[in-house]
Scaffold this active site. Sequence first.
Site, short mmCIF file in Angstrom:
data_model
loop_
_atom_site.label_atom_id
_atom_site.label_comp_id
_atom_site.label_asym_id
_atom_site.label_seq_id
_atom_site.Cartn_x
_atom_site.Cartn_y
_atom_site.Cartn_z
N LYS A 42 0.82 -1.19 0.00
CA LYS A 42 0.00 0.00 0.00
C LYS A 42 0.87 1.26 0.00
O LYS A 42 0.41 2.35 -0.34
CB LYS A 42 -0.85 0.04 1.29
CG LYS A 42 -1.78 -1.13 1.46
CD LYS A 42 -2.43 -1.06 2.86
CE LYS A 42 -3.18 -2.31 3.20
NZ LYS A 42 -3.65 -2.31 4.59
N GLY A 43 2.12 1.12 0.41
CA GLY A 43 2.96 2.27 0.71
C GLY A 43 3.17 3.25 -0.45
O GLY A 43 3.34 4.44 -0.23
N GLU A 98 7.69 2.24 -6.27
CA GLU A 98 7.85 1.76 -4.89
C GLU A 98 8.05 2.96 -3.95
O GLU A 98 8.56 4.01 -4.37
CB GLU A 98 9.04 0.79 -4.85
CG GLU A 98 9.36 0.17 -3.51
CD GLU A 98 8.25 -0.67 -2.90
OE1 GLU A 98 7.17 -0.10 -2.62
OE2 GLU A 98 8.47 -1.86 -2.65
N ASP A 99 7.67 2.79 -2.70
CA ASP A 99 7.86 3.87 -1.73
C ASP A 99 9.29 3.94 -1.23
O ASP A 99 9.89 5.00 -1.15
CB ASP A 99 6.88 3.72 -0.54
CG ASP A 99 6.88 2.32 0.07
OD1 ASP A 99 7.65 1.45 -0.40
OD2 ASP A 99 6.11 2.09 1.02
N ASP A 102 14.78 -0.87 0.95
CA ASP A 102 15.48 -1.04 2.22
C ASP A 102 16.51 -2.16 2.04
O ASP A 102 17.60 -1.93 1.55
CB ASP A 102 14.42 -1.35 3.29
CG ASP A 102 14.96 -1.39 4.69
OD1 ASP A 102 16.01 -0.79 4.95
OD2 ASP A 102 14.35 -2.03 5.56
N LYS A 130 17.27 3.46 1.08
CA LYS A 130 18.15 3.33 2.26
C LYS A 130 19.27 2.37 1.90
O LYS A 130 19.25 1.20 2.29
CB LYS A 130 17.35 2.74 3.43
CG LYS A 130 16.49 3.71 4.19
CD LYS A 130 16.08 3.17 5.57
CE LYS A 130 14.84 2.35 5.52
NZ LYS A 130 14.22 2.10 6.86
N PHE A 151 13.87 4.42 10.47
CA PHE A 151 12.52 3.98 10.09
C PHE A 151 11.68 5.24 9.87
O PHE A 151 11.61 6.11 10.74
CB PHE A 151 11.89 3.10 11.17
CG PHE A 151 10.67 2.41 10.66
CD1 PHE A 151 10.78 1.25 9.90
CD2 PHE A 151 9.41 2.94 10.89
CE1 PHE A 151 9.66 0.63 9.38
CE2 PHE A 151 8.28 2.32 10.37
CZ PHE A 151 8.40 1.17 9.62
N VAL A 152 11.08 5.34 8.68
CA VAL A 152 10.34 6.56 8.34
C VAL A 152 8.86 6.25 8.07
O VAL A 152 8.50 5.13 7.69
CB VAL A 152 10.96 7.27 7.10
CG1 VAL A 152 12.30 7.88 7.46
CG2 VAL A 152 11.10 6.33 5.91
N ASP A 158 3.90 3.48 6.47
CA ASP A 158 3.21 3.25 7.75
C ASP A 158 4.11 2.64 8.80
O ASP A 158 5.19 2.12 8.52
CB ASP A 158 2.04 2.28 7.54
CG ASP A 158 2.52 0.85 7.38
OD1 ASP A 158 3.40 0.61 6.52
OD2 ASP A 158 2.05 -0.04 8.12
N ARG A 164 0.07 6.79 7.54
CA ARG A 164 0.19 6.86 6.08
C ARG A 164 -0.26 8.23 5.54
O ARG A 164 0.17 8.66 4.48
CB ARG A 164 -0.66 5.78 5.41
CG ARG A 164 -0.15 4.37 5.58
CD ARG A 164 -0.88 3.44 4.63
NE ARG A 164 -0.77 2.04 5.02
CZ ARG A 164 0.24 1.24 4.68
NH1 ARG A 164 1.24 1.70 3.97
NH2 ARG A 164 0.25 -0.03 5.05
P1 IMP Z 1 12.83 -4.27 1.52
O1 IMP Z 1 12.31 -5.55 0.93
O2 IMP Z 1 13.60 -4.53 2.78
O3 IMP Z 1 13.60 -3.43 0.53
O4 IMP Z 1 11.59 -3.46 2.03
C1 IMP Z 1 10.70 -2.83 1.23
C2 IMP Z 1 9.40 -2.56 1.98
O5 IMP Z 1 9.56 -2.51 3.39
C3 IMP Z 1 8.86 -1.21 1.58
O6 IMP Z 1 8.05 -1.31 0.46
C4 IMP Z 1 8.10 -0.79 2.82
O7 IMP Z 1 6.80 -1.30 2.77
C5 IMP Z 1 8.83 -1.44 3.96
N1 IMP Z 1 9.78 -0.50 4.62
C6 IMP Z 1 11.12 -0.50 4.54
N2 IMP Z 1 11.64 0.50 5.25
C7 IMP Z 1 10.60 1.17 5.77
C8 IMP Z 1 10.50 2.37 6.59
O8 IMP Z 1 11.49 3.00 6.99
N3 IMP Z 1 9.24 2.75 6.91
C9 IMP Z 1 8.12 2.10 6.50
N4 IMP Z 1 8.18 1.00 5.73
C10 IMP Z 1 9.40 0.54 5.36
#
Ligand code: IMP
Length: 176
Positions: A42-43, A98-99, A102, A130, A151-152, A158, A164
Site C-alpha cells: 500500500k505504501g 515503490e515507496d 530497504d 536506504k 525507520f520513516v 506506515d 500513512r
Molecule cells: P525491503 O524488501 O527490505 O527493501 O523493504 C521494502 C518494503 O519494506 C517497503 O516497500 C516498505 O513497505 C517497507 N519499509 C522498509 N523501510 C521502511 C521504513 O522505513 N518505513 C516504513 N516502511 C518501510
Amino acid sequence: MGKERMTVLLSDLEIARRVKELAAEISREYAGGKVTLVCVLKGAVVFASDLMRCLEIPVEIDFMAVSSYGSETKSSGAVRILKDLDSSILGKDLLIVEDIVDTGLTLDYICKNLLSRKPRSLKVVTLLDKPARRKVKFTPDFCGFEIPDHFVIGYGLDFNEDYRQLPGICILQPEP
Ligand code: IMP
C-alpha cells in the site's frame, strides 16, 4: 500509538518538488511511448498518484501487493504475492513504483517475478532509498531521495498501518 517521537525528514513541499523532477526525467525516458506503472501497495499509493499526474506521456496503472514487514520494523526477508496484477504485461514498458528500498529483497523478488512474464522493458522508481541496509544488490533506475538508516513514516509509509496520511516524511523513534 503515542509512545513514539517524530522528526520531519522531508516536507510535503520538498517531496512535491522532487516528484516533479522525477516525472520530467521519466517522461523523457519514455517519450513517444506509453508506460505501465506497477504501484506496489500500500505504501507507494500516494507517491504513484502524485507521480502519474505529473507525467507528460500516456500512462496505464496496475497494482500489486506483496507481504511486507507486518507489525515489525525489520524485514523478515520472506516475500509473497498478496494481490497480483489485473492485466497481462507481455510486451509492455513497465515502471515499478515503490515507496522505499530497504534490504532490496522485495524489489528483487518483484522484478524477477515480473520479468518472467516478458514485459518489453522493466524499470524501477522509488521515492526513498536506504542503501545502507541492502541485503541484495539492487539499484533503482530512478530515485527521489537517498536517506540514512532510520525507520520513516508518512506520505504513504506506515508503522503498524498508522501515519500513512501524513503529508511529509518523518523519522519515527521510540520514546527513550
Ligand atoms: P525491503 O524488501 O527490505 O527493501 O523493504 C521494502 C518494503 O519494506 C517497503 O516497500 C516498505 O513497505 C517497507 N519499509 C522498509 N523501510 C521502511 C521504513 O522505513 N518505513 C516504513 N516502511 C518501510
